[in-house]
Design an enzyme around this catalytic site. Structure first.
Site, short mmCIF file in Angstrom:
data_model
loop_
_atom_site.label_atom_id
_atom_site.label_comp_id
_atom_site.label_asym_id
_atom_site.label_seq_id
_atom_site.Cartn_x
_atom_site.Cartn_y
_atom_site.Cartn_z
N THR A 21 -2.13 5.36 -5.30
CA THR A 21 -1.87 4.70 -4.02
C THR A 21 -3.13 4.36 -3.24
O THR A 21 -3.03 3.85 -2.12
CB THR A 21 -0.97 5.60 -3.15
N TYR A 22 -4.31 4.62 -3.78
CA TYR A 22 -5.53 4.27 -3.05
C TYR A 22 -5.57 2.75 -2.80
O TYR A 22 -5.37 1.96 -3.72
CB TYR A 22 -6.78 4.67 -3.83
N THR A 23 -5.88 2.39 -1.58
CA THR A 23 -5.92 0.99 -1.13
C THR A 23 -4.73 0.20 -1.67
O THR A 23 -4.87 -0.93 -2.15
CB THR A 23 -7.25 0.29 -1.50
N ASN A 24 -3.57 0.84 -1.58
CA ASN A 24 -2.30 0.21 -1.99
C ASN A 24 -2.32 -0.28 -3.44
O ASN A 24 -1.67 -1.27 -3.77
CB ASN A 24 -1.95 -0.95 -1.05
N GLY A 25 -3.06 0.39 -4.28
CA GLY A 25 -3.12 0.03 -5.69
C GLY A 25 -4.34 -0.77 -6.09
O GLY A 25 -4.64 -0.88 -7.28
#
Length: 356
Positions: free
Chosen positions: A61-65
């Site tokens: 999920t970092y930076t929404n993928g």
């Protein structure tokens, strides 16, 4: 002794070789309002690997993928020599309770998503990211072992979990012949040393390499803060969080204690002709049990500065000053067990080295 990114270290109780500084990629992408655009992120990746770096830290999920997608794009062509570590358990779909958590359904869906985003057939290191106190450990461990047996994951690890639970899981994995945990990711820095109470000693005893995140204390150890940044009385995060600096103040991270630690870091840096960030990273890098602190950068200049920590050689007196100013109360039973009285009643006058 100076290090380089290709001075590889074994990760915990495994044969996996990783660089002594891992590159965190939560800065790959700007979806969270900060970070590096694609070309800036590519430059960070290329500079790190050019110097021999092979250990990357990301999450589904970092930076929404975007973090995984960009890392996968950059790694194409040299995938085999890189160690890609990602994580599962944070919510991926708002409104779907099974898209987060530590259970098997969340685990498998998250891994499949990470494989697509990273554009790879396997994940080198998979962390359980955040302990949720709900899923039976047998379900977690069996699910992780299944992923290893399927070849989708090579090694498994854990982050942000109680020491007693991690040690219990490791014992169960050993007894049942399941894939053992090889790494523990935990917050650790000169201003956050509470991991020394139980987490780090547990990791050393149970065969987990320690991978610290936030080794610069959220930026507090970079020398950018002063007494003017002390949190005003009554302020809350929502009132002052217009920047990373004001957010740290609002969260109560900027205190007389943390500023006193930062002052000593700056003094040592001045003595060595280094930056405060390099000194703070060097302390964490050489702490007992630590395998590879995670560094994060948005610019090449920040990355180069962080990598300079590999060349910092702290003297015994400098180390002593840093340890003294940042010392914590280990609490019960640790302080009692370390006392001269306990050593006397258990060993008499004999000199017995304590294993830490």
């Amino acid at each position: 002794m100076p290090l380089t990114l290709d001075t590889y270290r074994l990760l915990g109780r495994s044969g996996l070789r990783v660089s002594p500084l891992a590159l965190g990629t939560a800065t790959f992408g700007t979806e969270w309002g900060w970070g590096a655009e694609r070309e800036g992120a590519r430059k960070l990746f290329e500079r790190y690997t050019e110097l021999g770096g092979n250990f990357f830290d990301t999450a589904s999920t970092y930076t929404n993928g975007s973090s995984e997608r960009l890392l996968g794009e950059f790694a194409r062509g040299e995938r085999e020599r890189l160690v890609l570590a990602t994580k599962y358990s944070t919510l991926r779909q708002p409104g779907d309770p099974n898209s987060g958590g530590t259970q098997r359904k969340s685990m498998l869906a998250s891994v499949e998503g990470s494989l697509r985003q990273l554009d790879t057939d396997y994940i080198d290191l998979l962390y359980l990211n955040v302990w949720d106190f709900r899923t039976p450990v047998e379900e977690i461990l069996r699910g992780l072992d299944d992923l290893v047996r399927q070849g989708k994951v090579l090694y498994v690890a854990i982050s942000s979990a109680p020491a007693w639970q991690v040690s219990r899981m490791q014992a169960i994995a050993d007894l049942r012949g399941w894939s053992p945990l090889v790494a523990l990711e935990t917050e650790y820095s000169l201003i956050e040393r509470t991991a020394e109470r139980d987490l780090i000693p547990m990791a050393r005893e149970m065969g987990l390499g320690v991978v610290p995140f936030s080794p610069l204390g959220g930026g507090l150890l970079t020398g950018k803060y002063s007494r003017d940044d002390l949190n005003p009385a009554g302020a809350v995060a929502g009132e002052t969080a217009s920047s990373r600096k004001s957010l740290n103040a609002a969260l109560g991270m900027v205190t007389e204690r943390t500023l006193a630690i930062a002052d000593v870091v700056k003094e040592v840096a001045a003595e060595l002709g280094r930056t405060p960030a390099q000194v703070a990273l060097a302390w964490t890098l050489h702490a007992p049990g630590v395998t590879a602190p995670i560094i994060g950068a948005r610019t090449i200049e920040q990355l180069e500065d962080n990598l300079g920590a590999l060349q910092v050689d702290l003297t015994p007196s400098q180390l002593a000053r840093l340890y003294e100013v940042s010392a914590i109360d280990l609490g019960n039973p640790h302080a009692l067990l370390a006392s001269d009285h306990i050593r006397t009643v258990t060993s008499g006058d004999m000199k017995v080295e304590t294993r830490r």
